[in-house]
Design a protein around this motif. Structure first.
Motif, short mmCIF file in Angstrom:
data_model
loop_
_atom_site.label_atom_id
_atom_site.label_comp_id
_atom_site.label_asym_id
_atom_site.label_seq_id
_atom_site.Cartn_x
_atom_site.Cartn_y
_atom_site.Cartn_z
N VAL A 267 0.84 -1.20 0.00
CA VAL A 267 0.00 0.00 0.00
C VAL A 267 0.87 1.25 0.00
O VAL A 267 0.60 2.22 -0.72
N ARG A 268 1.94 1.24 0.78
CA ARG A 268 2.82 2.41 0.84
C ARG A 268 3.42 2.71 -0.53
O ARG A 268 3.42 3.85 -0.99
N GLY A 269 3.95 1.68 -1.20
CA GLY A 269 4.52 1.89 -2.52
C GLY A 269 3.49 2.36 -3.53
O GLY A 269 3.77 3.19 -4.39
N THR A 270 2.27 1.84 -3.41
CA THR A 270 1.18 2.25 -4.30
C THR A 270 0.87 3.73 -4.12
O THR A 270 0.71 4.47 -5.10
N ARG A 271 0.79 4.17 -2.89
CA ARG A 271 0.50 5.59 -2.63
C ARG A 271 1.61 6.49 -3.18
O ARG A 271 1.34 7.55 -3.75
N VAL A 272 2.85 6.09 -2.99
CA VAL A 272 3.97 6.90 -3.47
C VAL A 272 3.90 7.06 -4.99
O VAL A 272 4.03 8.16 -5.53
N LEU A 273 3.69 5.96 -5.70
CA LEU A 273 3.64 6.01 -7.15
C LEU A 273 2.43 6.80 -7.64
O LEU A 273 2.52 7.59 -8.59
N ALA A 274 1.28 6.59 -7.00
CA ALA A 274 0.08 7.33 -7.40
C ALA A 274 0.27 8.82 -7.18
O ALA A 274 -0.16 9.64 -8.02
N ALA A 275 0.92 9.20 -6.09
CA ALA A 275 1.15 10.62 -5.81
C ALA A 275 2.09 11.25 -6.82
O ALA A 275 2.12 12.49 -6.96
N ASN A 276 2.83 10.41 -7.54
CA ASN A 276 3.77 10.92 -8.53
C ASN A 276 3.30 10.66 -9.96
O ASN A 276 4.11 10.60 -10.89
N GLY A 277 1.99 10.49 -10.11
CA GLY A 277 1.40 10.48 -11.44
C GLY A 277 1.11 9.14 -12.07
O GLY A 277 0.63 9.09 -13.21
N ALA A 278 1.37 8.03 -11.38
CA ALA A 278 1.12 6.72 -11.98
C ALA A 278 -0.38 6.50 -12.18
O ALA A 278 -1.18 6.79 -11.29
N THR A 279 -0.73 5.99 -13.35
CA THR A 279 -2.13 5.64 -13.61
C THR A 279 -2.34 4.13 -13.64
O THR A 279 -3.47 3.66 -13.60
N GLU A 280 -1.26 3.40 -13.72
CA GLU A 280 -1.28 1.93 -13.64
C GLU A 280 -0.02 1.49 -12.92
O GLU A 280 1.06 2.06 -13.14
N ILE A 281 -0.14 0.51 -12.07
CA ILE A 281 1.01 0.01 -11.30
C ILE A 281 1.02 -1.51 -11.38
O ILE A 281 -0.03 -2.15 -11.28
N ARG A 282 2.20 -2.06 -11.54
CA ARG A 282 2.34 -3.51 -11.58
C ARG A 282 3.35 -3.98 -10.54
O ARG A 282 4.22 -3.22 -10.11
N GLY A 283 3.21 -5.22 -10.18
CA GLY A 283 4.15 -5.85 -9.25
C GLY A 283 4.16 -7.33 -9.49
O GLY A 283 3.31 -7.87 -10.21
N ASP A 284 5.14 -8.02 -8.93
CA ASP A 284 5.18 -9.46 -9.09
C ASP A 284 5.84 -10.10 -7.88
O ASP A 284 6.49 -9.43 -7.08
N CYS A 285 5.65 -11.39 -7.78
CA CYS A 285 6.29 -12.15 -6.72
C CYS A 285 6.43 -13.61 -7.16
O CYS A 285 5.79 -14.04 -8.14
N ASP A 286 7.26 -14.34 -6.48
CA ASP A 286 7.41 -15.76 -6.73
C ASP A 286 6.11 -16.47 -6.35
O ASP A 286 5.45 -16.11 -5.37
N ALA A 287 5.73 -17.47 -7.13
CA ALA A 287 4.51 -18.22 -6.83
C ALA A 287 4.57 -18.85 -5.44
O ALA A 287 3.53 -19.06 -4.80
N ALA A 288 5.79 -19.16 -4.97
CA ALA A 288 5.94 -19.78 -3.65
C ALA A 288 5.76 -18.77 -2.52
O ALA A 288 5.57 -19.17 -1.36
N ASN A 289 5.81 -17.48 -2.83
CA ASN A 289 5.70 -16.45 -1.80
C ASN A 289 4.22 -16.10 -1.60
O ASN A 289 3.74 -15.06 -2.02
N ARG A 290 3.51 -16.99 -0.95
CA ARG A 290 2.07 -16.82 -0.80
C ARG A 290 1.71 -15.60 0.04
O ARG A 290 0.70 -14.96 -0.18
N ALA A 291 2.56 -15.27 1.01
CA ALA A 291 2.28 -14.10 1.84
C ALA A 291 2.28 -12.83 1.01
O ALA A 291 1.42 -11.96 1.18
N MET A 292 3.22 -12.71 0.08
CA MET A 292 3.26 -11.51 -0.74
C MET A 292 2.12 -11.50 -1.75
O MET A 292 1.56 -10.44 -2.05
N ALA A 293 1.74 -12.66 -2.28
CA ALA A 293 0.59 -12.72 -3.19
C ALA A 293 -0.67 -12.27 -2.47
O ALA A 293 -1.49 -11.51 -3.02
N ARG A 294 -0.85 -12.69 -1.22
CA ARG A 294 -2.01 -12.24 -0.44
C ARG A 294 -1.94 -10.74 -0.19
O ARG A 294 -2.97 -10.05 -0.22
#
Length: 322
Positions: A267-294
């Motif tokens: 959420v913090r990273g999303t707010r920072v990027l949105a405040a700086n003009g982002a209209t779309e944001i992407r991210g990724d994680c390893d399939a094994a990293n279930r905590a980050m996917a959640r």
């Protein structure tokens, strides 16, 4: 024998054209034109396999971050469906060209389902060509995205009151590298774990910091979140690649996992990027990293694709394109 050569000026940026597929053709033309404009590739990095009359029937384009001179990956890799040997020849030529430019390894990613701008259809066939060309799977990833609207921002969870954030501009790089070292010593990410095995946690952390710093960002965007006990708990490295804003890297220190901080840092990273003009944001994680996917899901992101990452060292490059 398949003839692989550098694309001619008149073949750029189209390269391979697919009859009856105007959406794909327009998207890939625009994508390659953008890569050329941004310095992510060069005309001499664009390879084609010849078909009848010298017409391109396959392609492989070397890619790097803007401003860098050494290729990092292969994009726009295409080969005729009935000629896998053409795909292998293209990949071999791309690896050889990259080796000549100083690359020690090269990667290629396959997204499923197929989508713009690369339209990587028939993934199983692609996997087989990559394996035959010496590429090996290095990470089974999941891709997430969110469109930034006022409604989306209003629906984001509030900033976590337990975390106090300080930026790279305030702290300097050493606390960031030290926290990355702590994170990487116990990571669920296959690629990062391989880096730790190869280089050790400290050097892997330095490389991760340096690689992410190659993306467009401001020092104020990068932050460490400190727990109420004063210890570093989370790291957020949002940035922009040449085509879209990205979460970059986020992580929770091992001592602070299980507190719900993963969602907080996304959420913090999303707010920072949105405040700086982002209209779309992407991210990724390893399939094994279930905590980050959640965490991505709880922050409102949609899992829109799987991404299988392949890699190959260039030390055994066998051929070169003319």
């Amino acid at each position: 024998m398949t003839v692989v050569r550098t694309a001619r000026p008149g073949e750029l940026p189209a390269l391979v054209e697919h009859p009856g597929d105007p959406e794909r053709n327009a998207a890939t033309r625009a994508y390659l034109a953008g890569l050329l404009d941004d310095g992510c590739t060069r005309p001499e990095w664009c390879l084609v396999a010849e078909g009848p009359g010298g017409r391109p029937v396959g392609s492989a384009v070397l890619w790097t971050l803007p401003g860098q001179e050494v290729p990092l990956a292969v994009v726009l890799f295409e080969a005729p469906g009935d000629a896998p040997e053409t795909g292998v020849a293209l990949l071999d030529a791309a690896v050889a060209r990259a080796a000549g430019l100083g690359a020690g390894e090269l990667e290629h990613v396959v997204d499923s389902p197929a989508q713009a701008p690369q339209f990587q259809r028939d993934p199983e066939r692609r996997y087989e060509m990559l394996r035959r060309a010496g590429f090996r799977p290095v990470r089974d990833g999941r891709r997430f995205g969110i469109g930034v609207t006022e409604e989306i921002l209003a629906a984001l969870p509030e900033d976590d009151p337990r975390l106090t954030f300080r930026s790279l501009a305030d702290l300097g790089p050493e606390p960031f590298v030290a926290l990355l070292e702590d994170l990487l010593a116990d990571t669920a990410d296959a690629r990062l774990a391989a880096d730790v095995r190869q280089h050790g946690a400290r050097r892997a952390a330095e490389l991760l910091f340096e690689d992410t710093a190659g993306l467009k960002h401001e020092p104020e965007w990068w932050e460490i979140g400190f727990d109420t006990d004063g210890t570093p708990a989370v790291i957020s490295l949002p940035a922009e690649n040449p085509s879209v804003a990205v979460i970059g890297f986020v992580g929770v220190a091992p001592a602070h996992r299980g507190k719900g901080y993963a969602t907080s840092v996304v959420v913090r990273g999303t707010r920072v990027l949105a405040a700086n003009g982002a209209t779309e944001i992407r991210g990724d994680c390893d399939a094994a990293n279930r905590a980050m996917a959640r965490a991505f899901a709880r922050a409102g992101y949609r899992n829109f694709a799987a991404r299988l990452e392949f890699g190959r060292t260039t030390t055994d490059a066998r051929t070169e394109a003319s």
